[in-house]
Design a protein around this motif. Structure first.
Motif, PDB file in Angstrom:
ATOM      1  N   GLY A   1       0.804  -1.220   0.000  1.00  0.00           N
ATOM      2  CA  GLY A   1       0.000   0.000   0.000  1.00  0.00           C
ATOM      3  C   GLY A   1       0.836   1.268   0.000  1.00  0.00           C
ATOM      4  O   GLY A   1       0.301   2.365  -0.203  1.00  0.00           O
ATOM      5  N   ASN A   2       2.161   1.138   0.239  1.00  0.00           N
ATOM      6  CA  ASN A   2       3.060   2.295   0.199  1.00  0.00           C
ATOM      7  C   ASN A   2       3.451   2.686  -1.219  1.00  0.00           C
ATOM      8  O   ASN A   2       4.003   3.765  -1.439  1.00  0.00           O
ATOM      9  CB  ASN A   2       4.349   1.995   0.978  1.00  0.00           C
ATOM     10  N   LEU A   3       3.163   1.810  -2.186  1.00  0.00           N
ATOM     11  CA  LEU A   3       3.623   2.030  -3.554  1.00  0.00           C
ATOM     12  C   LEU A   3       2.656   2.941  -4.311  1.00  0.00           C
ATOM     13  O   LEU A   3       1.962   2.523  -5.236  1.00  0.00           O
ATOM     14  CB  LEU A   3       3.788   0.682  -4.265  1.00  0.00           C
ATOM     15  N   SER A   4       2.643   4.186  -3.930  1.00  0.00           N
ATOM     16  CA  SER A   4       1.633   5.132  -4.420  1.00  0.00           C
ATOM     17  C   SER A   4       1.757   5.438  -5.909  1.00  0.00           C
ATOM     18  O   SER A   4       0.828   5.969  -6.507  1.00  0.00           O
ATOM     19  CB  SER A   4       1.707   6.437  -3.625  1.00  0.00           C
ATOM     20  N   MET A   5       2.899   5.092  -6.521  1.00  0.00           N
ATOM     21  CA  MET A   5       3.092   5.342  -7.955  1.00  0.00           C
ATOM     22  C   MET A   5       2.699   4.142  -8.809  1.00  0.00           C
ATOM     23  O   MET A   5       2.725   4.213 -10.039  1.00  0.00           O
ATOM     24  CB  MET A   5       4.567   5.689  -8.237  1.00  0.00           C
ATOM     25  N   LEU A   6       2.297   3.050  -8.171  1.00  0.00           N
ATOM     26  CA  LEU A   6       2.047   1.800  -8.886  1.00  0.00           C
ATOM     27  C   LEU A   6       0.838   1.910  -9.809  1.00  0.00           C
ATOM     28  O   LEU A   6      -0.223   2.384  -9.421  1.00  0.00           O
ATOM     29  CB  LEU A   6       1.824   0.682  -7.870  1.00  0.00           C
ATOM     30  N   THR A   7       1.016   1.439 -11.061  1.00  0.00           N
ATOM     31  CA  THR A   7      -0.089   1.419 -12.023  1.00  0.00           C
ATOM     32  C   THR A   7      -0.502  -0.011 -12.392  1.00  0.00           C
ATOM     33  O   THR A   7      -1.637  -0.236 -12.788  1.00  0.00           O
ATOM     34  CB  THR A   7       0.286   2.164 -13.317  1.00  0.00           C
ATOM     35  N   ILE A   8       0.423  -0.969 -12.280  1.00  0.00           N
ATOM     36  CA  ILE A   8       0.134  -2.364 -12.621  1.00  0.00           C
ATOM     37  C   ILE A   8       0.606  -3.270 -11.497  1.00  0.00           C
ATOM     38  O   ILE A   8       1.763  -3.183 -11.061  1.00  0.00           O
ATOM     39  CB  ILE A   8       0.828  -2.762 -13.940  1.00  0.00           C
TER      40      ILE A   8
ATOM     41  N   SER B   1      -6.359  -4.237   3.075  1.00  0.00           N
ATOM     42  CA  SER B   1      -7.133  -3.023   2.791  1.00  0.00           C
ATOM     43  C   SER B   1      -6.241  -1.888   2.306  1.00  0.00           C
ATOM     44  O   SER B   1      -6.709  -0.964   1.639  1.00  0.00           O
ATOM     45  CB  SER B   1      -7.899  -2.585   4.044  1.00  0.00           C
ATOM     46  N   THR B   2      -4.932  -1.978   2.609  1.00  0.00           N
ATOM     47  CA  THR B   2      -4.000  -0.915   2.205  1.00  0.00           C
ATOM     48  C   THR B   2      -3.854  -0.809   0.687  1.00  0.00           C
ATOM     49  O   THR B   2      -3.379   0.220   0.183  1.00  0.00           O
ATOM     50  CB  THR B   2      -2.605  -1.162   2.814  1.00  0.00           C
ATOM     51  N   LEU B   3      -4.269  -1.853  -0.052  1.00  0.00           N
ATOM     52  CA  LEU B   3      -4.221  -1.736  -1.516  1.00  0.00           C
ATOM     53  C   LEU B   3      -5.137  -0.619  -2.004  1.00  0.00           C
ATOM     54  O   LEU B   3      -4.989  -0.133  -3.119  1.00  0.00           O
ATOM     55  CB  LEU B   3      -4.613  -3.062  -2.175  1.00  0.00           C
ATOM     56  N   GLY B   4      -6.071  -0.218  -1.160  1.00  0.00           N
ATOM     57  CA  GLY B   4      -6.936   0.907  -1.493  1.00  0.00           C
ATOM     58  C   GLY B   4      -6.201   2.227  -1.585  1.00  0.00           C
ATOM     59  O   GLY B   4      -6.766   3.228  -2.058  1.00  0.00           O
ATOM     60  N   ASN B   5      -4.928   2.254  -1.144  1.00  0.00           N
ATOM     61  CA  ASN B   5      -4.109   3.470  -1.248  1.00  0.00           C
ATOM     62  C   ASN B   5      -3.512   3.657  -2.639  1.00  0.00           C
ATOM     63  O   ASN B   5      -2.987   4.733  -2.947  1.00  0.00           O
ATOM     64  CB  ASN B   5      -2.956   3.422  -0.238  1.00  0.00           C
ATOM     65  N   LEU B   6      -3.580   2.624  -3.469  1.00  0.00           N
ATOM     66  CA  LEU B   6      -2.911   2.663  -4.771  1.00  0.00           C
ATOM     67  C   LEU B   6      -3.812   3.324  -5.811  1.00  0.00           C
ATOM     68  O   LEU B   6      -4.283   2.702  -6.755  1.00  0.00           O
ATOM     69  CB  LEU B   6      -2.534   1.237  -5.194  1.00  0.00           C
TER      70      LEU B   6
ATOM     71  N   GLY C   1     -12.679   0.184  -3.580  1.00  0.00           N
ATOM     72  CA  GLY C   1     -13.508   1.192  -4.222  1.00  0.00           C
ATOM     73  C   GLY C   1     -12.821   2.537  -4.357  1.00  0.00           C
ATOM     74  O   GLY C   1     -13.320   3.426  -5.063  1.00  0.00           O
ATOM     75  N   ASN C   2     -11.644   2.702  -3.695  1.00  0.00           N
ATOM     76  CA  ASN C   2     -10.871   3.946  -3.818  1.00  0.00           C
ATOM     77  C   ASN C   2     -10.036   3.984  -5.085  1.00  0.00           C
ATOM     78  O   ASN C   2      -9.490   5.033  -5.440  1.00  0.00           O
ATOM     79  CB  ASN C   2      -9.924   4.109  -2.614  1.00  0.00           C
TER      80      ASN C   2
END
Length: 324
Positions: A174-181, A195-200, A222-223
């Motif tokens: 969830g820290n990988l805020s630049m991740l697209t894939i 749930s932290t995947l919602g940060n991406l 849903g984020n």
């Protein structure tokens, strides 16, 4: 004044060769530790034709001549430091553990996909702070995904699919805020979806299919309003479809079959105006198709209750057989 200028010019002309030699030497030796690390890894691998160019210079050559920048699959920056290791389908056989990741502080791209690389992903992969893409797919890598991957904050693509990875998905992703894939499909990953995947929020593709993931679908997904494709099929997911998935207005593919997802289809799924494909088959879903599905004008593929239909037909056939 003329004498002063003459002395300055003479001084410059005298030292220029030394300055130039030092600059050349610095460039040439920039990749020396990296070359040593690559050669050490090569020595641990089974012979591969793709690595034929990975070799030391002639015995009479200067140490300063050692540079990996012209080796197959290696790219460098202007200072001679390795920025890319790209060896897809290169016939590599050996352990990824033997590659010293801390030696490549400027690495931006790493692609070892489609080989026979084994072992576990070492924790010191988290030292590659400049890494933007990591592709280790289609190998035989085992063990769990190290939490240290969450340190790679510049990562755009994380592709670890088609391996033998187990354990759970680290919440640190969830820290990988630049991740697209994010591709983790076709592994043996268990545990729940953090749930932290919602940060991406820049994520466009999330493929977690064909694992052993359990628990419910976190509403935090849903984020992910940039998400274009979501595939969670062939896992052990339970519980209802979160209404929050109705926020994914850019979604074109929603694939949830072959789980234990229950309840009814939320009305909010009808908000996904860009949906082209929905597959919810082989789940114990109940209820009718929401009327809001009339809004899905781009839909070309929809399989909601295939399991229920099959079970119904099977029960009818069973009753018919028993009547004789």
């Amino acid at each position: 004044m003329a004498i002063h200028k003459s002395l300055s010019l003479a001084f410059l002309l005298f030292f220029l060769p030394f300055l130039s030699s030092h600059a050349t030497s610095s460039f040439a030796t920039a990749g020396l530790p990296e070359a040593e690390a690559l050669l050490k890894w090569k020595a641990s691998l089974s012979p591969a034709q793709a690595l034929h160019s990975w070799s030391l210079p002639a015995a009479n050559a200067s140490t300063n001549a050692i540079s990996p920048c012209k080796w197959t699959g290696i790219s460098c920056n202007s200072l001679g430091s390795v920025t890319e290791i790209s060896l897809p389908t290169a016939g590599l056989q050996g352990k990824i553990d033997n590659l010293s990741f801390p030696s490549f502080r400027n690495l931006v791209h790493l692609n070892l996909s489609g080989n026979t690389v084994t072992g576990t992903i070492p924790t010191h992969i988290g030292t590659l702070h400049k890494l933007m893409s990591l592709d280790l797919s289609a190998n035989k890598i085992s063990g769990s995904i190290p939490v240290e991957i969450g340190n790679l904050v510049n990562l755009n693509e994380l592709v670890l699919s088609i391996n033998h990875l187990d354990g759970s998905i680290p919440s640190t992703l969830g820290n990988l805020s630049m991740l697209t894939i994010l591709y983790l499909f076709k592994n043996q990953i268990s545990g729940s979806i953090p749930s932290t995947l919602g940060n991406l929020t820049k994520l466009t593709v999330l493929y977690l299919l064909q694992n052993q993931i359990s628990g419910s679908i976190p509403p935090e997904l849903g984020n992910l309003t940039s998400l274009n494709k979501l595939a969670l099929n062939q896992n052990n997911l339970i519980g209802p479809i979160p209404p929050a998935l109705g926020n994914l207005r850019n979604l074109t593919i929603l694939s949830l079959p072959s789980n234990q997802i229950s309840g009814s289809i939320p009305l909010e799924i009808g908000n996904l105006m860009n949906l082209k494909e929905i597959d919810m088959s082989f789940n114990p879903l109940i209820g009718s198709i929401p009327p809001t599905f009339g809004n899905l004008t781009k839909l070309t593929f929809f399989v909601p209750y295939l399991l229920s239909i099959i079970l119904f037909l099977a029960s009818r056939n069973d009753k018919h057989d028993k009547s004789f």
